[in-house]
Design a protein around this motif. Structure first.
Motif, PDB file in Angstrom:
ATOM      1  N   ALA A  54      42.721  12.609  33.768  1.00 38.86           N
ATOM      2  CA  ALA A  54      42.273  13.706  34.631  1.00 38.86           C
ATOM      3  C   ALA A  54      41.699  14.849  33.799  1.00 38.86           C
ATOM      4  CB  ALA A  54      43.433  14.203  35.483  1.00 38.86           C
ATOM      5  N   ALA A  55      42.367  15.178  32.697  1.00 45.77           N
ATOM      6  CA  ALA A  55      41.878  16.255  31.834  1.00 45.77           C
ATOM      7  C   ALA A  55      40.573  15.858  31.161  1.00 45.77           C
ATOM      8  CB  ALA A  55      42.935  16.600  30.786  1.00 45.77           C
ATOM      9  N   THR A  56      40.479  14.589  30.758  1.00 46.29           N
ATOM     10  CA  THR A  56      39.281  14.119  30.080  1.00 46.29           C
ATOM     11  C   THR A  56      38.071  14.168  31.001  1.00 46.29           C
ATOM     12  OG1 THR A  56      40.602  12.641  28.692  1.00 46.29           O
ATOM     13  CG2 THR A  56      38.257  12.173  28.850  1.00 46.29           C
ATOM     14  N   ALA A  57      38.258  13.816  32.257  1.00 45.10           N
ATOM     15  CA  ALA A  57      37.144  13.790  33.205  1.00 45.10           C
ATOM     16  C   ALA A  57      36.860  15.162  33.798  1.00 45.10           C
ATOM     17  CB  ALA A  57      37.442  12.801  34.321  1.00 45.10           C
ATOM     18  N   GLY A  58      37.738  16.126  33.571  1.00 49.81           N
ATOM     19  CA  GLY A  58      37.579  17.435  34.175  1.00 49.81           C
ATOM     20  C   GLY A  58      36.753  18.382  33.345  1.00 49.81           C
ATOM     21  N   GLY A  59      37.420  19.147  32.474  1.00 55.15           N
ATOM     22  CA  GLY A  59      36.741  20.194  31.732  1.00 55.15           C
ATOM     23  C   GLY A  59      35.696  19.709  30.757  1.00 55.15           C
ATOM     24  N   PHE A  60      35.707  18.421  30.375  1.00 54.41           N
ATOM     25  CA  PHE A  60      34.764  17.911  29.395  1.00 54.41           C
ATOM     26  C   PHE A  60      33.479  17.360  30.028  1.00 54.41           C
ATOM     27  CE2 PHE A  60      39.021  17.361  27.584  1.00 54.41           C
ATOM     28  CZ  PHE A  60      38.896  18.146  26.452  1.00 54.41           C
ATOM     29  N   ARG A  61      33.430  17.275  31.346  1.00 57.06           N
ATOM     30  CA  ARG A  61      32.266  16.686  32.009  1.00 57.06           C
ATOM     31  C   ARG A  61      31.026  17.550  31.794  1.00 57.06           C
ATOM     32  NH1 ARG A  61      32.880  14.512  37.969  1.00 57.06           N
ATOM     33  NH2 ARG A  61      33.569  12.699  36.762  1.00 57.06           N
ATOM     34  N   LEU A  62      29.887  16.884  31.554  1.00 52.06           N
ATOM     35  CA  LEU A  62      28.602  17.548  31.382  1.00 52.06           C
ATOM     36  C   LEU A  62      27.613  17.071  32.425  1.00 52.06           C
ATOM     37  CD1 LEU A  62      28.206  17.105  27.502  1.00 52.06           C
ATOM     38  CD2 LEU A  62      29.110  19.116  28.700  1.00 52.06           C
ATOM     39  N   ASN A  63      26.635  17.905  32.727  1.00 52.43           N
ATOM     40  CA  ASN A  63      25.502  17.523  33.562  1.00 52.43           C
ATOM     41  C   ASN A  63      24.260  17.416  32.680  1.00 52.43           C
ATOM     42  OD1 ASN A  63      26.906  17.480  36.023  1.00 52.43           O
ATOM     43  ND2 ASN A  63      26.629  19.686  36.298  1.00 52.43           N
ATOM     44  N   GLU A  64      23.548  16.309  32.781  1.00 50.55           N
ATOM     45  CA  GLU A  64      22.342  16.106  31.987  1.00 50.55           C
ATOM     46  C   GLU A  64      21.140  16.757  32.673  1.00 50.55           C
ATOM     47  OE1 GLU A  64      21.139  12.280  29.647  1.00 50.55           O
ATOM     48  OE2 GLU A  64      20.222  12.124  31.639  1.00 50.55           O
ATOM     49  N   ASN A  65      20.376  17.515  31.876  1.00 49.44           N
ATOM     50  CA  ASN A  65      19.191  18.202  32.392  1.00 49.44           C
ATOM     51  C   ASN A  65      18.015  17.904  31.464  1.00 49.44           C
ATOM     52  OD1 ASN A  65      21.070  19.937  34.152  1.00 49.44           O
ATOM     53  ND2 ASN A  65      21.680  20.552  32.086  1.00 49.44           N
ATOM     54  N   LEU A  66      17.144  16.976  31.860  1.00 44.56           N
ATOM     55  CA  LEU A  66      16.002  16.596  31.027  1.00 44.56           C
ATOM     56  C   LEU A  66      14.712  17.177  31.589  1.00 44.56           C
ATOM     57  CD1 LEU A  66      16.816  12.820  30.337  1.00 44.56           C
ATOM     58  CD2 LEU A  66      17.388  14.824  28.945  1.00 44.56           C
ATOM     59  N   LEU A  67      13.844  17.637  30.693  1.00 44.44           N
ATOM     60  CA  LEU A  67      12.547  18.146  31.113  1.00 44.44           C
ATOM     61  C   LEU A  67      11.671  17.006  31.618  1.00 44.44           C
ATOM     62  CD1 LEU A  67      11.627  20.611  28.218  1.00 44.44           C
ATOM     63  CD2 LEU A  67      12.420  21.208  30.516  1.00 44.44           C
ATOM     64  N   PRO A  68      10.757  17.290  32.527  1.00 45.15           N
ATOM     65  CA  PRO A  68       9.788  16.254  32.918  1.00 45.15           C
ATOM     66  C   PRO A  68       9.009  15.780  31.694  1.00 45.15           C
ATOM     67  CG  PRO A  68       9.707  18.128  34.425  1.00 45.15           C
ATOM     68  CD  PRO A  68      10.583  18.539  33.289  1.00 45.15           C
ATOM     69  N   GLU A  69       8.744  14.499  31.622  1.00 41.31           N
ATOM     70  CA  GLU A  69       8.094  13.926  30.446  1.00 41.31           C
ATOM     71  C   GLU A  69       6.736  14.545  30.176  1.00 41.31           C
ATOM     72  OE1 GLU A  69       6.722   9.504  28.838  1.00 41.31           O
ATOM     73  OE2 GLU A  69       8.173   9.699  30.458  1.00 41.31           O
ATOM     74  N   ASP A  70       6.012  14.914  31.232  1.00 39.39           N
ATOM     75  CA  ASP A  70       4.677  15.454  31.014  1.00 39.39           C
ATOM     76  C   ASP A  70       4.704  16.855  30.408  1.00 39.39           C
ATOM     77  OD1 ASP A  70       5.615  16.785  33.216  1.00 39.39           O
ATOM     78  OD2 ASP A  70       3.906  16.350  34.519  1.00 39.39           O
ATOM     79  N   THR A  71       5.874  17.554  30.455  1.00 42.33           N
ATOM     80  CA  THR A  71       5.974  18.873  29.825  1.00 42.33           C
ATOM     81  C   THR A  71       5.782  18.757  28.322  1.00 42.33           C
ATOM     82  OG1 THR A  71       7.468  19.727  31.532  1.00 42.33           O
ATOM     83  CG2 THR A  71       7.489  20.843  29.406  1.00 42.33           C
ATOM     84  N   LEU A  72       6.506  17.824  27.692  1.00 41.65           N
ATOM     85  CA  LEU A  72       6.380  17.651  26.249  1.00 41.65           C
ATOM     86  C   LEU A  72       5.034  17.031  25.888  1.00 41.65           C
ATOM     87  CD1 LEU A  72       7.942  18.169  23.676  1.00 41.65           C
ATOM     88  CD2 LEU A  72       8.849  15.863  23.811  1.00 41.65           C
ATOM     89  N   THR A  73       4.529  16.155  26.756  1.00 39.77           N
ATOM     90  CA  THR A  73       3.209  15.562  26.517  1.00 39.77           C
ATOM     91  C   THR A  73       2.122  16.625  26.483  1.00 39.77           C
ATOM     92  OG1 THR A  73       3.896  13.493  27.589  1.00 39.77           O
ATOM     93  CG2 THR A  73       1.530  13.893  27.375  1.00 39.77           C
ATOM     94  N   THR A  74       2.213  17.566  27.404  1.00 40.43           N
ATOM     95  CA  THR A  74       1.232  18.653  27.462  1.00 40.43           C
ATOM     96  C   THR A  74       1.297  19.527  26.218  1.00 40.43           C
ATOM     97  OG1 THR A  74       1.281  18.714  29.882  1.00 40.43           O
ATOM     98  CG2 THR A  74       0.511  20.695  28.760  1.00 40.43           C
ATOM     99  N   LEU A  75       2.507  19.917  25.825  1.00 40.15           N
ATOM    100  CA  LEU A  75       2.660  20.775  24.653  1.00 40.15           C
ATOM    101  C   LEU A  75       2.191  20.055  23.391  1.00 40.15           C
ATOM    102  CD1 LEU A  75       3.627  23.498  23.564  1.00 40.15           C
ATOM    103  CD2 LEU A  75       5.900  22.488  23.272  1.00 40.15           C
ATOM    104  N   THR A  76       2.532  18.787  23.271  1.00 36.13           N
ATOM    105  CA  THR A  76       2.122  18.010  22.102  1.00 36.13           C
ATOM    106  C   THR A  76       0.604  17.913  22.016  1.00 36.13           C
ATOM    107  OG1 THR A  76       4.170  16.715  22.191  1.00 36.13           O
ATOM    108  CG2 THR A  76       2.343  15.780  20.936  1.00 36.13           C
ATOM    109  N   ARG A  77      -0.037  17.656  23.127  1.00 38.00           N
ATOM    110  CA  ARG A  77      -1.504  17.570  23.152  1.00 38.00           C
ATOM    111  C   ARG A  77      -2.136  18.921  22.810  1.00 38.00           C
ATOM    112  NH1 ARG A  77      -2.004  16.139  28.054  1.00 38.00           N
ATOM    113  NH2 ARG A  77      -2.446  18.229  28.883  1.00 38.00           N
ATOM    114  N   ASN A  78      -1.610  19.988  23.377  1.00 37.10           N
ATOM    115  CA  ASN A  78      -2.187  21.309  23.145  1.00 37.10           C
ATOM    116  C   ASN A  78      -2.051  21.767  21.699  1.00 37.10           C
ATOM    117  OD1 ASN A  78      -2.859  21.402  25.834  1.00 37.10           O
ATOM    118  ND2 ASN A  78      -1.254  22.877  26.400  1.00 37.10           N
ATOM    119  N   MET A  79      -1.008  21.264  21.008  1.00 41.45           N
ATOM    120  CA  MET A  79      -0.767  21.697  19.633  1.00 41.45           C
ATOM    121  C   MET A  79      -1.287  20.703  18.603  1.00 41.45           C
ATOM    122  SD  MET A  79       2.973  23.535  19.895  1.00 41.45           S
ATOM    123  CE  MET A  79       2.830  24.202  18.217  1.00 41.45           C
ATOM    124  N   GLY A  80      -2.093  19.738  19.062  1.00 40.80           N
ATOM    125  CA  GLY A  80      -2.777  18.866  18.116  1.00 40.80           C
ATOM    126  C   GLY A  80      -2.067  17.585  17.767  1.00 40.80           C
TER     127      GLY A  80
END
Length: 457
Positions: A54-80
């Motif tokens: 119960a303790a392991t699943a409680g306070g240690f739980r995380l939520n994953e938040n990933l940027l949309p793939e095209d965000t990094l694609t756009t920045l990479t293209r713009n910076m060469g």
């Protein structure tokens, strides 16, 4: 650049270990010149106490938040386009000093026992600045089990800005940077600084990541770092993609898009974040203390699957500290990310408490044939510049590295930070100078894990 696959031939690692063993003979004699008369609190932290499901699943739980793939694609293209790790290492502008070139004060920060078989000091202003502090370390030995990234051996050292400095400006406050070090030749380490940034405006711009980095792990193509900020704001863990290191074409003090391109506060290269893991139970330290604040991070390649090991940030006077692990994903396309369910939730699959307070790094490692891992836990004393203590803990008890000169336990390095195990060479890597108000004791060093085990008493 695509990194090489796993299960590479072992001959290269054996040859490198033989070379490093010869280096160790020369360093052993020098180590005897360092006094071992210092003492430290030798009270054993005892056995690890497992936490319930119960303790392991409680306070240690995380939520994953990933940027949309095209965000990094756009920045990479713009910076060469992507420069990659190899591109940065082809453009190093700092050379680390070997142990023989370090000052006596710098060498005094190295462990008394076991002897550091490889030790280096920083270049020029990096060795003296009061505005920055070394905070964490990871290597290509974490990234891939053959110890290589492409054709190179690489070390990363994370430094965090010390905002208490009188010289701190608004533009400097909270910055985080990585020293990308070419370690292919153990006799000549060279590095270049890379600034951590966060994309914004759909990838058309970026801001500086302003965070106190106390731990980081490079696994496969991803770099995960602790992301604790000021004013109670805590993203827990930040995720970066090593396949997207970008070059800032404008040399200026601004951070982000400017006339003529992009600027990175004087840094030539930036590493943009691709996501984060935030605590599901609220800001760390909240919920009656059930949500821990992250301290150090390390990688365990001996678990199934490989896992990210974390410690709770704690002071030297606490009663207990929590340590736990998150499994890495084994799903194709999620290399280097943590294992999550369909809702993006990440749960720890093992957690303990330890009486070792003031942790300065922890490493989980299971010897061949062992059913359970040992936990190596660094402890920093609460006062002065004394050497720390390195404990090996398990569910049945604890042992510390003991100084042969006076049988005390103050043998580990001064003000050390996170621990990283290089499987190919059998070395345990760390940094000194992480928690000191003085600056000339900053070193990057390695000791064989086998030597740590032999020094336990």
């Amino acid at each position: 650049m695509k990194h090489r696959g796993r299960h590479r031939r072992q001959r290269r690692g054996q040859a490198l270990r033989a070379t490093l063993a010869g280096t160790a003979l020369a360093l052993t004699a020098a180590a005897t010149l360092i006094s071992t008369s210092q003492a430290t609190n030798s009270n054993s932290p005892g056995a690890l106490a497992p936490l319930g499901a119960a303790a392991t699943a409680g306070g240690f739980r995380l939520n994953e938040n990933l940027l949309p793939e095209d965000t990094l694609t756009t920045l990479t293209r713009n910076m060469g386009g992507n420069v990659g790790v190899s591109g940065v290492l082809a453009d190093t502008d700092h050379v680390m000093r070997d142990r023989a070139e370090c000052s006596g004060t710098e060498r005094s920060a190295l462990p008394l026992e076991p002897v550091a078989t490889r030790a280096y000091c920083w270049a020029g202003d990096d060795a003296r600045t009061r505005e920055w502090r070394p905070a964490s370390v990871t290597t290509s030995g974490d990234a891939d089990d053959d110890g290589m990234w492409g054709e190179q051996r690489v070390i990363m050292a994370g430094w965090t800005h010390d905002d208490r400095s009188a010289a701190t400006t608004a533009g400097d406050r909270g910055l985080a940077r990585i020293a990308l070090i070419d370690a292919s030749d153990p006799r000549a380490l060279a590095y270049r600084w890379v600034l951590l940034v966060a994309p914004r405006d759909g990838g058309r711009d970026f801001d500086a990541v302003r965070s106190r980095m106390s731990g980081m792990v490079w696994y496969q193509g991803k770099l995960i770092v602790t992301g604790r900020g000021d004013a109670g704001r805590d993203d827990a863990l930040l995720v970066f993609d090593l396949h997207h290191i970008l070059k800032a074409g404008v040399d200026g003090t601004a951070v982000g898009r400017v006339r003529g391109g992009y600027s990175a506060h004087g840094y030539r290269y930036v590493l943009p974040a691709v996501g984060s893991y935030s605590p599901a139970g609220g800001t760390c330290g909240s919920a009656a203390g059930s949500v821990p604040c992250f301290g150090s991070l390390s990688l365990d390649r001996t678990s199934t699957p490989d896992s990210l090991v974390a410690t709770e940030a704690s002071g030297p006077d606490g009663d207990r500290t929590r340590i736990w692990r998150y499994p890495y994903s084994t799903v194709a396309g999620r290399e280097g990310l943590l294992r999550s369910d369909s809702l993006g939730r990440v749960d720890a699959d093992e957690a303990y408490t330890t009486k070792a307070s003031g942790l300065s790094g922890a490493l989980s490692h299971a010897p061949v044939g062992a059913r359970r891992a040992d936990w190596y836990v660094g402890h920093t004393p609460g006062n002065g510049g004394r050497h720390g203590t390195l404990w090996r803990q398990s569910g049945s008890g604890a042992e510390a590295v003991r100084c042969s000169g006076d049988q005390s336990y103050a043998c580990w390095g001064q003000h050390t930070s996170s621990l990283s195990y290089w499987q190919e060479t059998g070395e345990l890597w760390t940094l000194s100078g992480a928690g000191s108000d003085t600056t000339p004791e900053r070193t990057l060093y390695a000791v064989p894990l086998a030597s740590v085990d032999r020094s336990l008493g």
